[in-house]
Design an enzyme around this catalytic site. Structure first.
Site: not given
Ligand code: GLA
Length: 383
Positions: A122, A159, A171
């Protein structure tokens, strides 16, 4: 999603011992999209949706993982960290690899189980939350004493290097540094930051979730990043700049546009977006929320037409938002190609606006979509 108390009980049932439990939240970003990896500014906040990680040592030199919400397990040796077919273990193994590369001692092995209520795909950074919760849980378990910035940077490196998405720091930073009722104005060039009060009594953050997930999103993300680097390279032939943070529109017009108009569009968006964040923060300090909202619409335009990371579903929701007098600003949020729009709405009308927009969206597309009214919350912590 299980509650943290269920997580603890499940952990005890599976691994036979008491864990410590860490949480790390998802994030929203008010303005400053695709600027973080260009040394620019962003304005995120941590929200009241979390990943919860339960952890304990096992002294078996094994890593045993369990994803409660997927009812799925994975096991490997601490000496054999490698990418998996399942993907979800990679967020945790990537963190382990980074700790090992940085010579932190976590050799005895550990058991870890997690759950969460951040909707996946999302654009609310559920993966960053899992990385940050895991890093913090491991730091606590092994007494590594990692500082907040270390946790964010190490999670980002996991990541980038293990999962393979070349994301910026936004983030992970937001997940770790979140503060109740505050936005974080982060300067990604030097990691300096400032908390800006956000009055949720007047305004609410409404997220409308298209539920669109494009499988190409991560490769397109890496492509955009390369296009930005190409713009810097073209300007560097004439001026020594380190990143688009130092570039000007004039330089882009002179040195980039004639050679590569697509790269020009990408870079032009980034340069104006960095300036928009600065102006938007000034709007907030003057409490000029109308002007702030208009800038969110401007950001969406740039992401739709110049950066080209939007999609028809997001564009439709933003168009609907423009017609609603209780929405001050709206735009697509995060990496793009799906996920949520973020809408700044008059607080007392938030539920009404959500009902109206999701209804019109359903009439137009046949799809019923969920919405979330995000509350701004504190960053990574122990339970
Ligand atoms: C994703 C990345 C962030 C940032 C945004 C776009 O969320 O993880 O680093 O680049 O996209 O602003």
């Amino acid at each position: 999603m299980s509650r943290p108390s269920d997580l603890k009980q499940s952990f005890i049932n599976i691994f036979g011992k008491d864990p410590i439990i860490a949480r790390s939240p998802g994030r929203v970003n008010l303005i400053g999209e695709h600027t973080d990896y260009n040394d620019g500014l962003v304005l995120p906040a941590a929200i009241n949706k979390n990943v919860y990680v339960a952890i304990a040592k096992n002294n078996l030199r094994k890593i045993r993982l369990h994803a409660l919400d997927l009812a799925d397990s994975f096991e490997t040796s601490v000496d054999a960290i490698a990418k998996t077919e399942k993907l979800w273990p990679d967020y945790i193994l990537g963190v382990v690899e980074q700790l090992q590369l940085n010579n932190y001692k976590i050799g005895e092995g550990f058991d870890l189980a997690f759950t969460g209520d951040i909707p996946q795909g999302a654009g609310l950074s559920s993966s960053a939350a899992l990385e940050c919760a895991s890093t913090f849980a491991l730091s606590t378990l092994y007494g590594l004493d990692l500082q907040k910035l270390d946790i964010a940077l190490l999670s980002q490196a996991a990541e980038n290097q293990f999962v393979g998405v070349n994301c910026g720091l936004m983030d992970q930073f937001a997940s770790v540094f979140g503060k109740k009722q505050h936005l974080i104005k982060l300067d990604c060039a030097d990691y300096s930051y400032e908390y800006i009060p956000f009055h949720s009594t007047d305004l609410k953050i409404l997220l409308l979730d298209t539920q669109v997930k494009h499988s190409l999103a991560s490769s397109a993300y890496n492509d955009r990043r390369k296009e930005c680097e190409e713009g810097v390279r073209l300007i560097c032939k004439h001026y020594p700049i380190k990143s688009l943070r130092e570039a000007t529109e004039e330089q882009l017009l002179t040195y980039v546009k004639p050679i590569n108009p697509i790269v020009y569009n990408r870079c032009s968006y980034v340069v104006s977006e960095i300036n928009r964040v600065i102006s938007a923060c000034e709007d907030l300090k003057r409490n000029d929320v109308r002007s702030f909202g208009q800038r969110m619409f401007d950001t969406h335009d740039g992401l739709q037409y110049l950066y080209e990371v939007s999609c028809p579903e997001l564009d439709l929701l933003v168009d609907l938002a423009k017609e609603n007098p209780n929405i001050l600003g709206a735009r697509m949020m995060g990496g793009g190609f799906g996920g949520c729009t973020i809408n700044l709405v008059n607080a007392e009308k938030a539920e009404e606006v959500a009902a109206t927009l999701t209804k019109i969206y359903e009439e137009k597309t046949g799809n019923k979509i969920p919405y979330y009214i995000a509350e701004i919350n504190t960053g990574t912590s122990l339970l």
